[in-house]
Design a protein around this motif. Structure first.
Motif, short mmCIF file in Angstrom:
data_model
loop_
_atom_site.label_atom_id
_atom_site.label_comp_id
_atom_site.label_asym_id
_atom_site.label_seq_id
_atom_site.Cartn_x
_atom_site.Cartn_y
_atom_site.Cartn_z
N LEU A 165 -14.57 10.88 -0.85
CA LEU A 165 -13.48 11.77 -0.45
C LEU A 165 -12.39 11.02 0.30
N ILE A 166 -12.77 10.21 1.29
CA ILE A 166 -11.76 9.56 2.12
C ILE A 166 -11.44 8.13 1.69
N GLY A 167 -12.25 7.57 0.83
CA GLY A 167 -12.07 6.18 0.45
C GLY A 167 -10.86 5.94 -0.42
N ALA A 168 -10.24 4.78 -0.21
CA ALA A 168 -9.07 4.41 -0.99
C ALA A 168 -9.30 3.08 -1.71
N GLN A 169 -10.04 2.18 -1.12
CA GLN A 169 -10.30 0.87 -1.70
C GLN A 169 -11.77 0.55 -1.50
N LEU A 170 -12.61 1.12 -2.33
CA LEU A 170 -14.05 0.98 -2.16
C LEU A 170 -14.51 -0.45 -2.39
N LEU A 171 -15.45 -0.89 -1.55
CA LEU A 171 -16.01 -2.24 -1.66
C LEU A 171 -17.49 -2.18 -1.31
N THR A 172 -18.32 -2.71 -2.19
CA THR A 172 -19.76 -2.76 -1.95
C THR A 172 -20.10 -3.92 -1.03
N VAL A 173 -21.01 -3.65 -0.08
CA VAL A 173 -21.51 -4.68 0.83
C VAL A 173 -23.03 -4.70 0.71
N ARG A 174 -23.59 -5.89 0.56
CA ARG A 174 -25.04 -6.07 0.51
C ARG A 174 -25.43 -6.92 1.71
N VAL A 175 -26.45 -6.47 2.42
CA VAL A 175 -26.99 -7.25 3.54
C VAL A 175 -28.38 -7.72 3.13
N ASP A 176 -28.56 -9.04 3.01
CA ASP A 176 -29.87 -9.60 2.73
C ASP A 176 -30.62 -9.69 4.06
N LEU A 177 -31.67 -8.90 4.18
CA LEU A 177 -32.41 -8.80 5.43
C LEU A 177 -33.42 -9.95 5.55
N VAL A 178 -33.59 -10.40 6.80
CA VAL A 178 -34.61 -11.41 7.09
C VAL A 178 -35.92 -10.67 7.22
N MET A 226 0.85 -1.18 0.00
CA MET A 226 0.00 0.00 0.00
C MET A 226 0.89 1.24 0.00
N SER A 227 0.56 2.22 -0.82
CA SER A 227 1.38 3.42 -0.92
C SER A 227 1.30 4.25 0.37
N ARG A 228 2.28 5.11 0.53
CA ARG A 228 2.31 5.95 1.74
C ARG A 228 1.10 6.88 1.81
N SER A 229 0.70 7.42 0.67
CA SER A 229 -0.44 8.36 0.70
C SER A 229 -1.73 7.64 1.10
N ILE A 230 -1.92 6.42 0.61
CA ILE A 230 -3.11 5.65 0.98
C ILE A 230 -3.04 5.28 2.46
N GLU A 231 -1.86 4.90 2.92
CA GLU A 231 -1.69 4.55 4.34
C GLU A 231 -1.97 5.77 5.22
N ARG A 232 -1.49 6.93 4.83
CA ARG A 232 -1.72 8.16 5.60
C ARG A 232 -3.21 8.50 5.61
N LYS A 233 -3.85 8.35 4.46
CA LYS A 233 -5.29 8.61 4.34
C LYS A 233 -6.07 7.67 5.26
N TYR A 234 -5.69 6.39 5.26
CA TYR A 234 -6.35 5.40 6.11
C TYR A 234 -6.21 5.76 7.58
#
Length: 130
Positions: free
Chosen positions: A116-129, A1-9
């Protein structure tokens, strides 16, 4: 991971720790409750997302590096508090989904912050009961 991404995280994580402590207490704010992968205790994280049908969608700004995503990988059974009401569900990571396009369908303020702050975007889906 790059320094800028690490700093952002690290910067985002420090900010979110303080903000999340307040947001968890607001009764109408949306929360995602996972089970801690080491402790087994419930972990509540304020999230921005939207219920669409029987699913709740959100985008993690740091992908699999986010603690709640790591908890989901260990145990996908979760609860989501939407408008003050808890719903049980099963979370699914959606790496094939386009998270930038998904953010366009979610609440604007949160989506802007994630972009703005995201570096590694990931979609999450929650299937509701239902």
């Amino acid at each position: 991971m790059s320094r800028s991404i690490e700093r952002k995280y690290r910067t985002a994580r420090a900010f979110q720790r303080r903000l999340n402590a307040v947001m968890r207490r607001l009764p109408q704010h949306t929360l995602l409750e996972t089970t801690g992968r080491t402790s087994g205790l419930p972990r509540r994280t304020p999230v921005g997302g939207r219920r669409i049908g029987d699913s709740f969608w959100l985008v993690s700004e740091f992908g699999e590096r986010s603690q709640y995503v790591r908890n989901i990988l260990a145990d996908p059974k979760v609860r989501v508090r939407i408008h003050g009401r808890w719903h049980e569900g099963t979370a699914h990571l959606m790496p094939e989904d386009d998270p930038v396009a998904r953010l366009r369908t979610l609440p604007r303020l949160n989506s802007a912050a994630v972009r703005l702050i995201g570096a590694q975007l990931l979609t999450v889906r929650v299937d509701l009961v239902v």
